[in-house]
Each structure stands twice: as structure tokens, then as C-alpha cells.
Design a protein around this motif. Structure first.
Motif, PDB file in Angstrom:
ATOM      1  N   ASP A   1       0.827  -1.198   0.000  1.00 33.55           N
ATOM      2  CA  ASP A   1       0.000   0.000   0.000  1.00 33.55           C
ATOM      3  C   ASP A   1       0.865   1.255   0.000  1.00 33.55           C
ATOM      4  O   ASP A   1       0.532   2.260  -0.646  1.00 33.55           O
TER       5      ASP A   1
ATOM      6  N   VAL B   1      -7.293  -0.144   2.920  1.00 35.98           N
ATOM      7  CA  VAL B   1      -7.559   1.185   2.385  1.00 35.98           C
ATOM      8  C   VAL B   1      -8.897   1.168   1.649  1.00 35.98           C
ATOM      9  O   VAL B   1      -9.056   0.462   0.649  1.00 35.98           O
ATOM     10  N   THR B   2      -9.854   1.959   2.177  1.00 35.65           N
ATOM     11  CA  THR B   2     -11.190   1.998   1.572  1.00 35.65           C
ATOM     12  C   THR B   2     -11.533   3.350   0.965  1.00 35.65           C
ATOM     13  O   THR B   2     -12.512   3.462   0.229  1.00 35.65           O
ATOM     14  N   GLY B   3     -10.749   4.376   1.277  1.00 33.81           N
ATOM     15  CA  GLY B   3     -11.072   5.692   0.739  1.00 33.81           C
ATOM     16  C   GLY B   3      -9.888   6.631   0.724  1.00 33.81           C
ATOM     17  O   GLY B   3      -8.925   6.466   1.479  1.00 33.81           O
ATOM     18  N   LEU B   4      -9.952   7.625  -0.165  1.00 37.91           N
ATOM     19  CA  LEU B   4      -8.965   8.701  -0.237  1.00 37.91           C
ATOM     20  C   LEU B   4      -9.725  10.013  -0.204  1.00 37.91           C
ATOM     21  O   LEU B   4     -10.564  10.277  -1.078  1.00 37.91           O
TER      22      LEU B   4
ATOM     23  N   LEU C   1     -10.941  -0.222  -2.273  1.00 41.27           N
ATOM     24  CA  LEU C   1     -11.231   1.203  -2.422  1.00 41.27           C
ATOM     25  C   LEU C   1     -12.700   1.418  -2.796  1.00 41.27           C
ATOM     26  O   LEU C   1     -13.184   0.885  -3.787  1.00 41.27           O
TER      27      LEU C   1
ATOM     28  N   VAL D   1     -13.403   7.899  -3.504  1.00 37.82           N
ATOM     29  CA  VAL D   1     -12.308   8.794  -3.878  1.00 37.82           C
ATOM     30  C   VAL D   1     -12.859  10.214  -3.903  1.00 37.82           C
ATOM     31  O   VAL D   1     -13.920  10.470  -4.477  1.00 37.82           O
TER      32      VAL D   1
ATOM     33  N   PHE E   1      -5.673  -0.812  -4.903  1.00 38.84           N
ATOM     34  CA  PHE E   1      -6.461  -0.899  -3.674  1.00 38.84           C
ATOM     35  C   PHE E   1      -7.800  -1.575  -3.973  1.00 38.84           C
ATOM     36  O   PHE E   1      -8.769  -0.927  -4.367  1.00 38.84           O
TER      37      PHE E   1
ATOM     38  N   CYS F   1      -9.193   3.981   6.176  1.00 43.41           N
ATOM     39  CA  CYS F   1      -9.066   2.526   6.234  1.00 43.41           C
ATOM     40  C   CYS F   1     -10.161   1.916   7.090  1.00 43.41           C
ATOM     41  O   CYS F   1     -10.752   2.568   7.952  1.00 43.41           O
TER      42      CYS F   1
ATOM     43  N   LEU G   1      -4.409   3.624  -8.303  1.00 44.66           N
ATOM     44  CA  LEU G   1      -5.631   3.409  -7.527  1.00 44.66           C
ATOM     45  C   LEU G   1      -6.128   1.967  -7.632  1.00 44.66           C
ATOM     46  O   LEU G   1      -6.710   1.432  -6.684  1.00 44.66           O
TER      47      LEU G   1
END
Length: 642
Positions: A28, A69-72, A94, A97, A91, A64, A88
Motif C-alpha cells: 500500500d 484502504v477503503t477511501g482517499l 477502495l 475517492v 487498492f 481505512c 488506484l
């Protein structure tokens, strides 16, 4: 950007990537660093470094769940460059975003390759061009899509109708054209397509949404009417093609002038009406280095460098975005000089003769805090206005979007300087444009540009005579004043109301909800300030902690009082613009001459506020008010800049 005006259109024809690359396994950490490499101006991602021993889930903006990692959440970080979808795609978990409020440009990123995404937020960037019709065909999990505040064009992708889980769709503030899809996703509960170029009749399936969701589409009818055209009189072209064809037409006209006249002067073509040319006598080196002396005189310093149509035709171009009054493009001449070309859609209230007179009137304005237009081109369907390009951008961007050096420079003396300059410029406009019902009409932080020395420059003023009442009420901020909402009456005091919100915005650092077209997001600064004052609290409690220094709190409190007086609901009880400017001048002069000790930051703690005379109960109450007003989903907010 090394493209000509034609190149952005050609870029739209490039195919999107349609298949994933065979990527080697990576951590990651490596994937995030790979993504960061695709960004420019990534200073705000200082935690994203190989030397950071923390787990990626502890890095700024990384979300997370159970170590995955589920989002940015990278909104409002001043990022430019590209969004590397290859990075991207590493992940697999994810789901969200968020890149809203940055400066990304170009076609729609290839998010369709991330089929598991549930939420995409790319509002308020500079993305442009059509979105492929089948883009969302495989995005079966998508629930929230926010594309507002960009320059997307072409039809709305029909594949959105098949996004069965879609709940929120925001397309406002773009250049989408054509008709709405015939069917609407069954779960869709939040929708907005205002401020586009759509046409036809709103399908019955969309009638569950309020008519305001379709506002400012000239040929889109909520209900079919006999006397209202619901279809363009000719085949609709995408804005990129339209803009390119217009300039090709102007080139042909310019060539005709050359052939017809022996007295044609090189590099000076009058197809564009040039106004206020003295303000454009700037060497390219001065413009790029920021050496112009804005504070000493209106316009720019001396030198050569008058632009003409031929120069503009050869300029590199970049889409800057669109708002309530039209779209903006940055054009860079071969000399290095830059201008902004604004394509205005709705200035159709007057004919060419009156338009010429009014534009020349605006072009003759001279004040250190007012940016006049340099040139214009009149067509019945649309008008082009040319302004000097100001690299630092708007106060709105520096205060709320940028988190770099410019934002850090917004200390108390700089904000007081900005407040004084805005008041000076607005007072000048009220004097010079006294015959206009509301001299500025659209005064807000998005229409205040910042020169290299942070001297404010007012833009988009004096447009009221060009707009029909319905267009003005939809696009101009003065029409949100209380008296206008009550009786549709605007006056110079409506500008004072707008200035009051600007002053509160500067002092608190909060984004005003009044700028939004709906009630979702932002902070009700008027309610916040008035409630705190009414409950006996010290309005110093509301100040942006980033600017609070003990020696200057009294000056800040006085400026806050000016702002509160300006937003008085009864326009008869508001001060006039000249009086506001005089009060701020007195405050600034006193602050400049007062002998002060070296400023010591006041910590944002309860104890610090007690020292300033704020009781614990009123401080806690004021904080609660502000938190409730400002609370919103970080990724659901949007705002339009006009």
C-alpha cells in the motif's frame, strides 16, 4: 500547457484506457507513493514519504477499515497534475475517492476501471470534454457521483440510467448539452443539472426533483410551453468545438481585413474591440515575475506588449472552469503574456450599440483594486470578454482551496489589507457606476483576485445592465440579500450585504453557506455571528485561530462589528459602501500606526478565550452553533464559482 486553442479539442478524441495493466504486487505504501508521483504541487501530502514509518492508514487523507484502504479524501489540497488510476487499482477495497476543490484538468479520469467504487467526488476542478456514453455501464456499485463545477461537455452518459444503486448525482456548473436521459435510477434522491446547456423537456421520471435542479439551461423546459423554445434552433455543438469555430471565424475575418486594407497594422486586429489598452502595456517578463506595481496605480506598469487577435489565435489555451455567468479560458501568448477569455452566455438584454457603450465604460475604470476588461467581442448568442490573467487566483481559492504558501501568508495584517482593498474598490465602483441599480452585483470571494502582493482586484462587476432579471436573479450574488429574497428588489445596499459576508469569511476562515445554490454545506456566518452576539458572547470567539494574535484581537473585533452591521436584514439600517470603506480605513490606519509588541499567538483553548473576556458558557455555546452549522459530509459539499 503547450497546446493551442485547437489542441484541447483534439485531446478529447483520444481513447480512454480500457484495460488494466498487469501490475506486479506492491505494498500500500508503494501504491500511495506511485499515486503521489502523478500529482503536482503535492506539498500538503508531506506525510506521504518513503521514510514515514507509520502505516499508510495513518497518512493524511487515507481512510481505512480493519487495515484495508477503503477511501482517499484529498479535497481542497491544491493538487494539480493527473490522477493515476493504475495506482488506484492496486487498492481492491477502495470504495470512495474525493479529489474535489483541486486544480486537476483534462478529460474524465478512467474511474470506470474501478468497478467497486461507491463514491466519486471530483467537484470544482478543471476537467473538461465529453464523458463516454458507456462510462458507467460496469459501475454497478456506484452510489454518489459529484462532477459539478468543471467544464464537462457533450451529452449526459446514458449509462447513468442503468446505475441502479445511484443515490446522488450532481452535474451542475458544467457544459453538458443535449437532452436528459429518459429514465432515472430508481434510488436517485439528490440530483442537480443546473447551469449547463441542456435542452428539450424534462422527462416525467425527473419531475420528482424540484425545478431549481434544472435552472439556467436556456432551452430546457420543466414543462412544455407554447411560447418557449425547448430545442435549440440549430444543431448543438460542444463548447470546445463552438469556441474553436468562433476563433477560426475571427481568423477568417482578420484575414479579410488584411486583404481589404493596406493600412492594416501588424499584430493589431480590431475584430476584438480593444478597450482600456493602457492597462495592458505590460512586458511578459513583468507579468510572469509579478513585478507589476498594482498598489500605486490602476492597471499595470509601462512597456510594450499590446496584444492583437493574431497573438490570441496562436496562444496556448487551458480551460479554467465555468460558473453562473459562463466559462473561462486561460490563453498564453508566445511572448509569455497571459490573458483570461470569458465566454458569457446570458448577456442578451441589450443590443450591440448599448453593449459597446457599457463595455467601454467598464474598460475606462481605473483603480488599484479594480481589474477592468481589456477587450471584448460581441455576438448575439454569446460575448467574449478578455481580462489580464492573475496567477495567484481568487481569494476563495487561496482561503478555502489552497493549503500551501499563499494560504499560510493569510495572516491578520494581510487579511486586513485585503478587506481594506475590497472596500476601496467597491466604494470606487459605487461612485463610478452610481447609475447602475447594484454597482457590483456579484461581490464574493470567488470574484476577488489576489495580485502578487495580495492586493485584491475586483472582477465581474457592472454586469447587471446586460442581464435579464431572471438571469440576474439566478447568477448574481446580490440577489441573495434579504430584501431581494423578500421583494426581488436590489439596491447598492445589496452590495453592502455581500461585502459583510466577505468580511465575516475573511475573519472566520469559514466557507459561507450563502454561496451555495442549496442549503447543503458551508457555514451560516450571519446566524453564527448574530447568535453569539445576541447571547452575550464575545464575537472574538468566532475568529479564525490561525490569525488570532493577542495584540490585534480588538482590531479584529471591530472589523467583525463592521461585517455584522453590513449584513443587517433591513437595508435602511445598513451603512453605505462609502461609510464602510471609511470605517475600515480608520481601523487599518490605527493598526498601522499603533506601537505594538511582537505578536504572540493566542492558543485556541478555553483559557485563552477567558483571558479575552469570554465566559465558558457563551464560548461553548458559540462553538456549538458553528459546529452544527459547518457540520457536513466532507465529500458531499460543492460550491460554484462565477
Amino acid at each position: 500547457m503547450a497546446a493551442t486553442f485547437l489542441l484541447p479539442f483534439l485531446l478529447l478524441l483520444l481513447p480512454f484506457a480500457s484495460s488494466d495493466k498487469n501490475m506486479p504486487p506492491m505494498s500500500d505504501t508503494d501504491a500511495l507513493l506511485w499515486l503521489k508521483e502523478s500529482f503536482s504541487n503535492a506539498a500538503n501530502l508531506s506525510s506521504w514519504t518513503p521514510s514515514n514509518s507509520s502505516a499508510p492508514c495513518a497518512w493524511h487523507g487515507v481512510v481505512c477499515f480493519n487495515g484495508i484502504v477503503t477511501g482517499l479524501r484529498l479535497s481542497g489540497m491544491g493538487l494539480t497534475g493527473a490522477i493515476d488510476v493504475d495506482a488506484l487499482s492496486h487498492f481492491k477495497g477502495l470504495r470512495t475517492v474525493s479529489f474535489s476543490g483541486n486544480s486537476f484538468a483534462g478529460p474524465m479520469p478512467a474511474f470506470q476501471r474501478l468497478g467497486a467504487l461507491k463514491s466519486i467526488y471530483i467537484s470544482r476542478n478543471r476537467f473538461y470534454g465529453p464523458v463516454p456514453d458507456d462510462f458507467f455501464a460496469r459501475m454497478t456499485h456506484l452510489k454518489k457521483l459529484w462532477l459539478d463545477g468543471n467544464a464537462f461537455s457533450g451529452p449526459i452518459p446514458s449509462s447513468l440510467s442503468n446505475a441502479n444503486n445511484l443515490m446522488e448525482l450532481h452535474l451542475e456548473g458544467n457544459d453538458f448539452s443535449g437532452e436528459l436521459p429518459h429514465s432515472v435510477p430508481r434510488l436517485l434522491s439528490s440530483f442537480n443539472a443546473s447551469y449547463n446547456n441542456l435542452d428539450g423537456v424534462v422527462p416525467d421520471s425527473f419531475k420528482k426533483f424540484d425545478a431549481s435542479a434544472f435552472d439556467h439551461n436556456p432551452y430546457l423546459c420543466y414543462e412544455k410551453q407554447i411560447d418557449t423554445p425547448c430545442k435549440r434552433p440549430q444543431v448543438a455543438l460542444t463548447p470546445s468545438v463552438k469556441f474553436t469555430m468562433l476563433f477560426i471565424l475571427l481568423t477568417i475575418l482578420a484575414a479579410a481585413v488584411v486583404i481589404a486594407s493596406k493600412t492594416f497594422k501588424k499584430n493589431r486586429v480590431s475584430v476584438f474591440e480593444v478597450i482600456g489598452v493602457d492597462s495592458y502595456k505590460v512586458r511578459a517578463s513583468e507579468m510572469l515575475s509579478g513585478k507589476k506595481e498594482w498598489s500605486k496605480k490602476g492597471g499595470s506598469g509601462g512597456g510594450d506588449g499590446l496584444f492583437g487577435l493574431q497573438d490570441l489565435m496562436k496562444a496556448a489555451a487551458e480551460v479554467m472552469g465555468s460558473g453562473g455567468l459562463g466559462s473561462a479560458y486561460k490563453a498564453v501568448m508566445r511572448s509569455g503574456a497571459a490573458v483570461v477569455v470569458k465566454r458569457m452566455r446570458d448577456m442578451n438584454r441589450v443590443g450591440k450599440e448599448t453593449f459597446d457603450v457599457e463595455m467601454r465604460r467598464l474598460g475606462r475604470l481605473r483603480h488599484p483594486n479594480v481589474l477592468p476588461p481589456l477587450a471584448y467581442h460581441y455576438r448575439r448568442e454569446e460575448k467574449l470578454l478578455v481580462y489580464e490573467y492573475i496567477p495567484k487566483g481568487s481569494l476563495l481559492y487561496v482561503l478555502h482551496g489552497d493549503r500551501g504558501m499563499d494560504h499560510a501568508a493569510l495572516d491578520w495584517p494581510t487579511r486586513l489589507k485585503i478587506a481594506r482593498g475590497i472596500a476601496r474598490g467597491a466604494s470606487y465602483l459605487h461612485s463610478e457606476l452610481s447609475t447602475v441599480a447594484v454597482p457590483h452585483g456579484n461581490l464574493k470571494s470567488g470574484n476577488v483576485l489576489l495580485a502578487p502582493d495580495f492586493e485584491p482586484l475586483l472582477v465581474d462587476y457592472g454586469f447587471l445592465p446586460f442581464l435579464n432579471p431572471s438571469q440576474a436573479s439566478a447568477a448574481m450574488f446580490a440577489y441573495k440579500s434579504p430584501e431581494t429574497l423578500r421583494s426581488r428588489h436590489v439596491s447598492p445596499k445589496s452590495d453592502v450585504y455581500c461585502l459583510g459576508i466577505l468580511l465575516l469569511e475573511l475573519l472566520t476562515g469559514k466557507f459561507p453557506c450563502q454561496y451555495l445554490h442549496n442549503a447543503k454545506g458551508g457555514t451560516d456566518l450571519i446566524m453564527w455571528a448574530n447568535t453569539a452576539a445576541a447571547e452575550g458572547g464575545d464575537i472574538a470567539e468566532l475568529l479564525d485561530p490561525a490569525i488570532v494574535v493577542k495584540a490585534a484581537v480588538e482590531d479584529m473585533r471591530k472589523l467583525m462589528r463592521v461585517g455584522v452591521d453590513c449584513v443587517e436584514p433591513d437595508p435602511e439600517r445598513r451603512p453605505g459602501m462609502r461609510e464602510v470603506a471609511e470605517r475600515i480605513e480608520e481601523l487599518a490606519a490605527a493598526a498601522a500606526t499603533r506601537a505594538v509588541q511582537p505578536p504572540q499567538p493566542v492558543a485556541n483553548t478555553h483559557a485563552a478565550y477567558v483571558l479575552e473576556g469570554v465566559g465558558e458558557r457563551s464560548a461553548r455555546r458559540a462553538r456549538s452553533i458553528g459546529e452544527r452549522s459547518a457540520r457536513r459530509n466532507d465529500d458531499d459539499s460543492s460550491f460554484a464559482i462565477s
